[in-house]
Design an enzyme around this catalytic site. Structure first.
Site, PDB file in Angstrom:
ATOM      1  NE  ARG A 112      60.952 -31.818  -7.648  1.00  0.00           N
ATOM      2  CZ  ARG A 112      60.640 -33.006  -8.166  1.00  0.00           C
ATOM      3  NH1 ARG A 112      60.139 -33.953  -7.403  1.00  0.00           N
ATOM      4  NH2 ARG A 112      60.831 -33.248  -9.443  1.00  0.00           N
ATOM      5  CG  HIS A 139      58.689 -31.184 -13.771  1.00  0.00           C
ATOM      6  ND1 HIS A 139      59.998 -30.883 -13.439  1.00  0.00           N
ATOM      7  CD2 HIS A 139      58.527 -32.496 -13.440  1.00  0.00           C
ATOM      8  CE1 HIS A 139      60.579 -31.963 -12.917  1.00  0.00           C
ATOM      9  NE2 HIS A 139      59.713 -32.944 -12.915  1.00  0.00           N
ATOM     10  CD  GLN A 142      59.885 -35.568 -16.560  1.00  0.00           C
ATOM     11  OE1 GLN A 142      60.325 -35.765 -15.441  1.00  0.00           O
ATOM     12  NE2 GLN A 142      60.010 -36.476 -17.527  1.00  0.00           N
ATOM     13  CG  ASP A 234      52.349 -36.438 -13.981  1.00  0.00           C
ATOM     14  OD1 ASP A 234      52.863 -37.287 -13.223  1.00  0.00           O
ATOM     15  OD2 ASP A 234      52.418 -35.201 -13.756  1.00  0.00           O
ATOM     16  CB  CYS A 275      57.185 -37.182 -15.666  1.00  0.00           C
ATOM     17  SG  CYS A 275      55.727 -37.144 -14.617  1.00  0.00           S
ATOM     18  NE  ARG A 303      63.896 -34.844 -15.552  1.00  0.00           N
ATOM     19  CZ  ARG A 303      63.476 -34.606 -14.302  1.00  0.00           C
ATOM     20  NH1 ARG A 303      62.755 -35.499 -13.659  1.00  0.00           N
ATOM     21  NH2 ARG A 303      63.720 -33.450 -13.713  1.00  0.00           N
TER      22      ARG A 303
HETATM   23  N1   CP Z   1      59.941 -36.976 -12.822  1.00  0.00           N
HETATM   24  C1   CP Z   1      60.410 -36.462 -11.681  1.00  0.00           C
HETATM   25  O1   CP Z   1      60.540 -35.251 -11.521  1.00  0.00           O
HETATM   26  O2   CP Z   1      60.752 -37.379 -10.747  1.00  0.00           O
HETATM   27  P1   CP Z   1      61.128 -37.056  -9.232  1.00  0.00           P
HETATM   28  O3   CP Z   1      59.914 -36.518  -8.576  1.00  0.00           O
HETATM   29  O4   CP Z   1      61.574 -38.372  -8.680  1.00  0.00           O
HETATM   30  O5   CP Z   1      62.240 -36.043  -9.224  1.00  0.00           O
HETATM   31  N1  NVA Z   2      52.720 -33.829 -11.495  1.00  0.00           N
HETATM   32  C1  NVA Z   2      53.620 -34.540 -10.631  1.00  0.00           C
HETATM   33  C2  NVA Z   2      54.964 -34.658 -11.250  1.00  0.00           C
HETATM   34  C3  NVA Z   2      55.956 -35.459 -10.460  1.00  0.00           C
HETATM   35  C4  NVA Z   2      57.295 -35.523 -11.114  1.00  0.00           C
HETATM   36  C5  NVA Z   2      53.697 -33.822  -9.305  1.00  0.00           C
HETATM   37  O1  NVA Z   2      53.782 -32.591  -9.291  1.00  0.00           O
HETATM   38  O2  NVA Z   2      53.670 -34.485  -8.263  1.00  0.00           O
END
Ligand code: CP
Ligand code: NVA
Length: 315
Positions: A112, A139, A142, A234, A275, A303
């Protein structure tokens, strides 16, 4: 587990979904539903015994980290959490060299972070499966959970109308566009023109959409929420974009998902997804996220099941 998902999956990475066929994604969804049923029935396995998973996090996470860590650990695997405070990734050591070393020690890597290029370099050099747990661009894990949640609610996916209302250029919207195009789900992005998904992602989604029959629409007109089977949003400010908060709030306030927007779908059975994490009072109101249409907690739980399914298939 009955289904044989080994041959087309073993050793593969998951970076975007662009290189997965609709049949492969559907097989992973079937497997995810089986994994959830097993979990509900309390059936315990040790399918990752003797395996190791590197979890690299440049950005924070609750769901993604906990999904990977618990799904892998409860099956006997050994997850190792590596923040940028722990490893040399891209700093003192190149991403390529880090990938080659991790590839000698681990069974798989979750990444990540910011750069999609870096997760792609990891996948190229590590020689083991690499899972994209979120980058600025995509992502993918997700949106598999999102599709699973839809299957649970509607049975099938083809021909459903998903409307994403918010920051149309972010990682979640881009990944939804790809997976909807693959699976024949009609996908409408409603966002201010300044935050439309880029041309490149629209072009990448157009061929799979033609094949599946999915209709992809990008608009700034909130009237196009009409007919939505599910409304998705989101955060307005994704991780790493904090400096743009003021600008985003001003652009996106008219695009908040609230009771009035839910009503304008004209569909009393329309469900709401997000999400998470959510900022109540910005992209969604308290009444919608806590209301009867909301499926966000199932979506969050899914998830874990989908991530376990991805690892079972590819390891
Ligand atoms: N939706 C999601 O990716 O959550 P986190 O950022 O908590 O991993
Ligand atoms: N678009 C958001 C998603 C978080 C799961 C981000 O990148 O912060």
């Amino acid at each position: 587990m009955q289904r044989d998902v080994t041959p087309p999956f073993k050793g593969r990475s998951l970076l975007t979904w662009l290189d997965y066929t609709p049949e492969e994604i559907t097989a992973l969804l079937d497997l995810s539903l089986e994994v959830k049923a097993e979990s509900r029935a309390g059936r315990v396995h040790q399918r990752f015994l003797g395996k190791t998973l590197a979890l690299i996090f440049e950005k924070r996470s609750t769901r993604t980290r906990c999904s990977f860590e618990t799904a892998f650990g409860e099956e006997g695997g050994h997850p190792v959490f590596l923040s940028t405070a722990d490893i040399q990734l891209g700093g003192k050591e190149s991403v390529e060299d880090t990938a080659r070393i991790l590839g000698r020690m681990f069974s798989a890597i979750q990444f990540r972070g910011f750069s999609q290029k870096n997760v792609e370099i990891l996948a190229r050099y590590a020689g083991i499966p690499v899972y994209n747990g979120l980058t600025d661009a995509f992502h993918p894990t997700q949106v598999l959970a999102d599709m699973m949640t839809l299957r649970e609610n509607f049975g099938g996916l083809r021909g459903l109308n998903l409307v994403f209302c918010g920051d149309g250029r972010n990682n979640v919207a881009r990944s939804l566009m790809v997976i909807c195009a693959k699976l024949g789900v009609n996908f409408t992005v409603i966002s201010p023109r300044e935050l439309f998904p880029d041309r490149e992602i629209q072009d990448l989604a157009s061929l799979p959409a033609q094949k599946s029959g999915a209709k992809i629409t990008v608009t700034s007109d909130t009237a196009l929420v009409h007919g939505a089977d599910w409304l998705y949003t989101d955060v307005w400010v994704s991780m790493g974009e904090e400096a743009r908060r003021e600008e985003r709030v001003s652009l996106l306030t008219p695009y908040q998902v609230n009771d009035s927007l839910m009503e304008r779908t004209g569909n009393g059975s329309c469900i709401f997804m997000h999400c998470l994490p959510a900022v109540r009072g910005e992209e969604v109101t308290h009444s919608v996220i806590e209301g009867r249409a909301s499926r966000v907690w199932d979506e969050g739980e899914n998830r874990k099941h989908t991530i376990k399914a991805i690892m079972l298939a590819t390891l």
